[in-house]
Design an enzyme around this catalytic site. Structure first.
Site, PDB file in Angstrom:
ATOM      1  N   ALA A   8       0.842  -1.207   0.000  1.00 54.68           N
ATOM      2  CA  ALA A   8       0.000   0.000   0.000  1.00 54.68           C
ATOM      3  C   ALA A   8       0.870   1.247   0.000  1.00 54.68           C
ATOM      4  O   ALA A   8       0.528   2.257   0.604  1.00 54.68           O
ATOM      5  CB  ALA A   8      -0.935  -0.008   1.207  1.00 54.68           C
ATOM      6  N   GLY A   9       2.006   1.172  -0.690  1.00 52.18           N
ATOM      7  CA  GLY A   9       2.897   2.319  -0.797  1.00 52.18           C
ATOM      8  C   GLY A   9       2.488   3.216  -1.943  1.00 52.18           C
ATOM      9  O   GLY A   9       1.296   3.371  -2.232  1.00 52.18           O
ATOM     10  N   ALA A  10       3.457   3.793  -2.612  1.00 50.02           N
ATOM     11  CA  ALA A  10       3.188   4.800  -3.635  1.00 50.02           C
ATOM     12  C   ALA A  10       2.290   4.266  -4.756  1.00 50.02           C
ATOM     13  O   ALA A  10       1.166   4.741  -4.937  1.00 50.02           O
ATOM     14  CB  ALA A  10       4.503   5.330  -4.196  1.00 50.02           C
ATOM     15  N   LYS A  77       8.633  -3.121  -3.811  1.00 51.12           N
ATOM     16  CA  LYS A  77       9.970  -2.995  -4.400  1.00 51.12           C
ATOM     17  C   LYS A  77      10.438  -4.373  -4.870  1.00 51.12           C
ATOM     18  O   LYS A  77      10.083  -5.402  -4.279  1.00 51.12           O
ATOM     19  CB  LYS A  77      10.958  -2.428  -3.384  1.00 51.12           C
ATOM     20  CG  LYS A  77      10.600  -1.044  -2.886  1.00 51.12           C
ATOM     21  CD  LYS A  77      10.800  -0.013  -3.970  1.00 51.12           C
ATOM     22  CE  LYS A  77      10.581   1.390  -3.423  1.00 51.12           C
ATOM     23  NZ  LYS A  77      10.475   2.367  -4.489  1.00 51.12           N
ATOM     24  N   ALA A 127       4.471   8.618  -8.357  1.00 48.85           N
ATOM     25  CA  ALA A 127       3.904   8.725  -7.012  1.00 48.85           C
ATOM     26  C   ALA A 127       5.003   8.447  -6.006  1.00 48.85           C
ATOM     27  O   ALA A 127       5.969   7.749  -6.304  1.00 48.85           O
ATOM     28  CB  ALA A 127       2.754   7.737  -6.836  1.00 48.85           C
ATOM     29  N   LYS A 183      11.221   0.878 -20.031  1.00 54.36           N
ATOM     30  CA  LYS A 183      11.127   1.688 -18.813  1.00 54.36           C
ATOM     31  C   LYS A 183      12.482   1.767 -18.149  1.00 54.36           C
ATOM     32  O   LYS A 183      12.944   2.706 -17.627  1.00 54.36           O
ATOM     33  CB  LYS A 183      10.090   1.110 -17.846  1.00 54.36           C
ATOM     34  CG  LYS A 183      10.061   1.874 -16.556  1.00 54.36           C
ATOM     35  CD  LYS A 183       8.682   2.072 -16.071  1.00 54.36           C
ATOM     36  CE  LYS A 183       8.715   3.077 -14.994  1.00 54.36           C
ATOM     37  NZ  LYS A 183       8.314   3.168 -13.842  1.00 54.36           N
TER      38      LYS A 183
END
Length: 183
Positions: A8-10, A77, A127, A183
């Site tokens: 529930a991070g960025a 991550k 974000a 990316k």
């Protein structure tokens, strides 16, 4: 859709919040020490226009007892991929799994642990997490979903439709590996 988001991070917080506010049932899986604050105060997401979305969803330390999921999104991550995917194995979750994270080799790591194929997402949304339960969105941009395994393409299309309806421009690509490398 009934969606579990591990992280529930960025990015996980941002995507999950928009899906939640657009009517989807979202269950966030986060580290146990974060659960009390998230459960009491919710997840606050500051959008690029400075508006704030506060989400009072379900926050759990694992997926045990969660049934009927349509999708499980891993948004941690890269170095936490193994631990995140272990939640799926321990709870015997059988829905499609999509990795929405940066890094190379995370598919192989997840597939080795799950013993099945996964889908992948790549986003150019910006974000950042600002402490437990706070996300600041810097920009909304295109997200690409896809899988090396054709059996997961329909699940990617369904999630892409949900994300588009929630305001996140999303497409399904037949070349997800190229998108990851780009990316």
């Amino acid at each position: 859709m009934r969606i579990a988001i591990i992280g529930a991070g960025a990015i996980g917080g941002f995507f999950g919040s928009l899906l939640y506010t657009n009517g989807h049932e979202v269950i966030f899986v986060e580290r146990e020490y974060k659960i009390p604050k998230l459960s009491s105060e919710g997840l606050k997401v500051e959008m690029p226009d400075s508006s704030v979305i506060t989400v009072k969803a379900v926050f759990k330390p694992n997926l045990k007892g969660i049934k009927g999921l349509d999708m499980c999104i891993v948004a941690v991550k890269a170095y936490d991929t193994s631990a995140a995917v272990e939640h799926i194995v321990e709870a015997n979750v059988e829905c499609p799994v999509l990795l929405l994270q940066n890094g190379l080799g995370v598919e192989e790591e997840a597939e080795r642990i799950l013993k099945r194929p996964v889908a992948r997402g790549v986003t150019n949304c910006g974000a950042m997490a600002g402490g437990i339960g706070n996300v600041k969105v810097k920009g909304i941009a295109k997200t690409l979903l896809g899988s090396r395994d054709p059996s997961l393409v329909d699940a990617c299309k369904i999630l892409a439709e949900a994300l588009n309806e929630a305001g996140l421009p999303t497409e399904v690509t037949s070349n997800i590996d190229g998108a990851v490398w780009t990316k």
